[in-house]
Motif scaffolding. Structure first.
Motif, short mmCIF file in Angstrom:
data_model
loop_
_atom_site.label_atom_id
_atom_site.label_comp_id
_atom_site.label_asym_id
_atom_site.label_seq_id
_atom_site.Cartn_x
_atom_site.Cartn_y
_atom_site.Cartn_z
N ASP A 242 0.85 -1.19 0.00
CA ASP A 242 0.00 0.00 0.00
C ASP A 242 0.89 1.25 0.00
N PHE A 243 2.16 1.07 0.30
CA PHE A 243 3.11 2.17 0.49
C PHE A 243 4.24 2.04 -0.54
N GLU A 244 4.86 0.89 -0.54
CA GLU A 244 6.03 0.64 -1.38
C GLU A 244 5.60 0.27 -2.81
N GLY A 327 2.41 16.63 1.79
CA GLY A 327 3.71 16.19 2.31
C GLY A 327 4.75 17.31 2.23
N ILE A 328 5.40 17.57 3.36
CA ILE A 328 6.49 18.56 3.40
C ILE A 328 7.71 17.85 3.96
N PRO A 329 8.41 17.07 3.11
CA PRO A 329 9.52 16.26 3.64
C PRO A 329 10.68 17.11 4.13
N PHE A 330 11.39 16.57 5.10
CA PHE A 330 12.49 17.22 5.80
C PHE A 330 13.84 16.65 5.41
N PHE A 331 13.95 15.31 5.56
CA PHE A 331 15.24 14.65 5.32
C PHE A 331 15.05 13.13 5.24
N ALA A 332 16.17 12.43 5.02
CA ALA A 332 16.22 10.96 4.96
C ALA A 332 15.21 10.40 3.96
N ARG A 340 6.22 8.26 -3.18
CA ARG A 340 5.36 7.08 -3.25
C ARG A 340 3.88 7.46 -3.10
N MET A 341 3.60 8.32 -2.14
CA MET A 341 2.21 8.71 -1.91
C MET A 341 1.67 9.53 -3.09
N GLN A 342 2.54 10.34 -3.69
CA GLN A 342 2.13 11.10 -4.87
C GLN A 342 1.85 10.15 -6.04
N ALA A 343 2.76 9.18 -6.24
CA ALA A 343 2.60 8.23 -7.35
C ALA A 343 1.31 7.44 -7.20
N LYS A 344 0.89 7.19 -5.96
CA LYS A 344 -0.33 6.44 -5.72
C LYS A 344 -1.54 7.37 -5.62
N GLY A 345 -1.30 8.66 -5.84
CA GLY A 345 -2.41 9.62 -5.93
C GLY A 345 -3.02 9.99 -4.60
N ALA A 346 -2.27 9.84 -3.50
CA ALA A 346 -2.86 10.13 -2.19
C ALA A 346 -2.21 11.34 -1.52
#
Lengths: 464, 464
Positions: A242-244, A327-332, A340-346
């Motif tokens: 659901d994620f990967e 999503g506002i990613p920071f690091f790592a 991944r969440m964008q590619a799955k449209g969420a």
């Protein structure tokens, strides 16, 4: 049949996730002992409800916090300001620095004979270790007990590929930090291939050698970090499909992402987490709390969207409850998580370094008002909930399996008996190419000889 | 929520195995329709307790039996009498012949407009197909319904590697018919690599093309057998790690070996399956039966060993009940099955072509009297029984999942969007090699130019 579990945890969100497994094991009657470094930040040994062995270090909590802050600050750099190569070296250096801090902890465990004797006498059935912080596998090896990894992909995917033997074809499995999806153009596949190769080289020749030496010294025999890690009986990956992106895996790997998620409990009507002074302009319908349980908030039926830094735990809570994300990613791995969440449209991503309040507002409006995001978030949620066995139950099943059967050798691929060029059949292909080259050489020589011999005769005849 | 299941079965033991899944689906209230070719041998349409659609063929049961006998006779040859190459070609030819028989069945389904309309109108939720007999996937594609394969490795492992995308490193996953284990010498790895490559070439250029053409014609668009097969939402492999060597797999593959096994029912005291005339020398304590349930016999506490031709179903019953085996393989995957059981220490092999009664007796004595075999058989049995979910429940779970979610696209690896040289990154590696070659060429040219230029000047100077 209950047993004894030794735990080698990592700090922060890794600990939060691991605790869920420990709680369930405890609930099933197993006896748990956690090895906690004295300067741990989130792991509070006074609050851990299990047996505790404190690994006494000379650094204080404050120094440790400062060190971690430095690393976190270095890690949350503006990626767009660096070239591709600079970034790889920067990331590897951050990893190396973090691992050097880890080494102190390792030292405090493996050089403490008294502790080791005590642990040996306790006769543990299994060790659960988080390989973010190396050394759990070394302690397990010293105690001669089977061990299980609880794992989130990192370090350039080097450990899962080179130490666990997970096949990750660079053609469709994006490397961590690449921000790529499983659908790549030629240039992206080229970049991904280079990323895997560069990471392999950096880690094999720059990061791992001192660990190989250290492990060899401690065990008193020539070995490598990878060899000892490769002895893990089970790898519990904190991810799922659901994620990967779907990828090959091995019988001794389980994808147990979201094992910490649970149904939400009811909340007060409106609320706000805020630790500062209460702002005077705050409306009467907004309540301030120092901390609120994120899972309950995400599970509230009126929650429309989740603004998140895209840590794995948070993303999973959003998936569990079917909440679309900004999503506002920071690091790592956070950059890869939002991809991944964008590619799955969420989810919609907002760039922390460049965003204006309008950007954030627009992103929020998009995920709230465009039904596309909610539909996809709900789809991921249904996938998450419709599994033959819940992730936590699968994780605990394999821990108990390893305890009862004293390992899980029947799941271990023969990959571990091969070196890397044997694994990729490079010796076989090389041998065949050498054969072909030899034959081609001999045939050419023969032809030339014949030409020279008979050509000469013919010429001679012609002249005659 | 119950639904409608369409079934494209294969004959013989494949049908026995598939029936177990159908029984469970039927028990859960799903409506089942089986497409049965009129000359089927083991699938008796009068006894199938589900809806039946008979595929009317011009050949009789007798002709079909003769054809199958010819193929079985050809397939059970004495391997030691043929060279490696002859054997590969022989095996591919046997596969091709079998598939041509299959084509008649396919034709009878896909050219029958009336049948297709009827099936279309019935609105099936899922098709379960056995890819031993191609075409189930084609029917599902024509009806536009998701489909699931129930699968036993065969055809040189070509389908699972090239059509499903299963990574099978030749360095430690032995190819079918190789009789190798997962622990190979250099020469064995060389042989295994050649076996995979030869099979890829034979199937891609000799066996599949006519099917590619046929599928393209039926669907009215250019396609390939592999492309259509690759659309399977789930591959249910009839194996597990108690039987198979641990190998990489994919999220849309499940290893459900032994799903047909169940606890044994009590038996009469002594018995013997025998269909001929009762021998006069038979002791009073031996009873003759026309057929006895193998599973109940293997599960009897006094059963000490199992003499078997090493069909997958039989081997699994022995594993389930922890009975050591004397394997006398006949043909197809049976040679590989006995190799697996030998490698796991639960069987001794006897060569059918060369054995004497003393050989058989010695083998029997060995597995009965040497506790090594019983211990290993019991170990496999424990592994089989200690799974998070029983194989049958996993199989049925995924069938229902595909029905409810109208497929399982989230499990489908992006492998399917790549051609073989993209998948293996050969274009990327080729491009990089070309870059290196170009740079090397340019550097050499520059050096030569410089040498020529400055060397000349220096010479000139020297002369001056």
């Amino acid at each position: 049949m209950t047993g004894k579990v030794l735990v080698w945890p990592a700090d922060f969100s890794y600990w939060i996730n691991l605790q869920v497994i420990l709680e369930e094991l405890h609930h099933r009657g197993h006896e748990i002992t956690v090895l906690i470094p004295s300067p741990s930040l989130l792991i509070d040994h006074t609050k851990v409800p299990y047996n505790v062995e404190i690994l006494q270090l000379s650094v204080t909590k404050e120094t440790s916090m400062e060190e971690m802050n430095t690393i976190l600050y270095e890690a949350s750099f503006d990626m767009s300001k660096f070239s591709w190569w600079e970034m790889q070296i920067k990331l590897a250096n951050i990893g190396r620095k973090f691992l050097l801090i880890t080494k102190r902890v390792c030292d405090s465990a493996v050089t403490n004979k008294e502790l080791l004797n005590r642990l040996q006498a306790a006769k543990f059935d299994v060790c659960i270790a988080d390989p973010l912080r190396f050394c759990g596998e070394l302690v397990a090896e010293l105690l001669n007990i089977p061990f299980i990894f609880t794992f989130r992909l990192f370090y350039g995917n080097v450990i899962e590929r080179l130490c666990a033997g997970l096949p990750m074809p660079s053609s469709y499995i994006p490397c961590i930090t690449s921000r790529l999806t499983d659908n790549m153009t030629f240039i992206q596949r080229l970049e991904n291939w280079l990323l895997y190769t560069v990471n392999d080289v950096i880690y094999s020749y720059y990061v791992f050698p001192e660990w190989d030496e250290y492990y060899s010294k401690v065990l008193g025999k020539p070995t490598t970090l990878c060899e000892i890690m490769g002895k893990a009986d089970m790898w519990l990956f904190r991810s799922y499909w659901d994620f990967e992106f779907p990828q090959p895996y091995l019988p001794n790997t389980e994808f147990v992402g979201g094992l910490h998620c649970k149904p939400a409990k009811p909340l007060p009507k409106v609320l706000w987490r805020y630790t500062g002074k209460k702002p005077e302009t705050l409306g009467a319908n907004t309540r301030l709390y120092k901390w609120i349980p994120q899972n309950d908030l995400l599970g509230h039926p009126k929650t429309r969207a989740f603004i998140t830094h895209c840590g794995t735990n948070g993303v999973y809570e959003a998936i569990y409850h079917g909440v679309p994300m900004v999503g506002i990613p920071f690091f790592a791995d956070q950059y890869d998580n939002v991809v991944r969440m964008q590619a799955k449209g969420a989810a919609v991503e907002v760039d922390l370094q460049r965003m204006t309040s309008a950007d954030l507002l627009n992103a929020l409006k998009e995920v709230i008002n465009n039904p596309f995001y909610k539909e996809n978030a709900m789809k991921l949620s249904r996938i998450h909930h419709d599994q033959p066995v819940k992730p936590l139950d699968r994780a605990v099943f394999w821990v108990e399996f390893v305890m009862h059967h004293k390992g899980a050798k029947h799941l271990r691929p023969a990959f571990h008996d091969l070196n890397w060029f044997q694994y990729h059949s490079l010796d076989v292909i090389g041998f065949l190419l050498a054969c072909v080259a030899t034959v081609a050489f001999l045939v050419t020589k023969c032809c030339l000889f014949c030409y020279w011999k008979f050509g000469k005769t013919a010429k001679k005849k012609k002249i005659e």
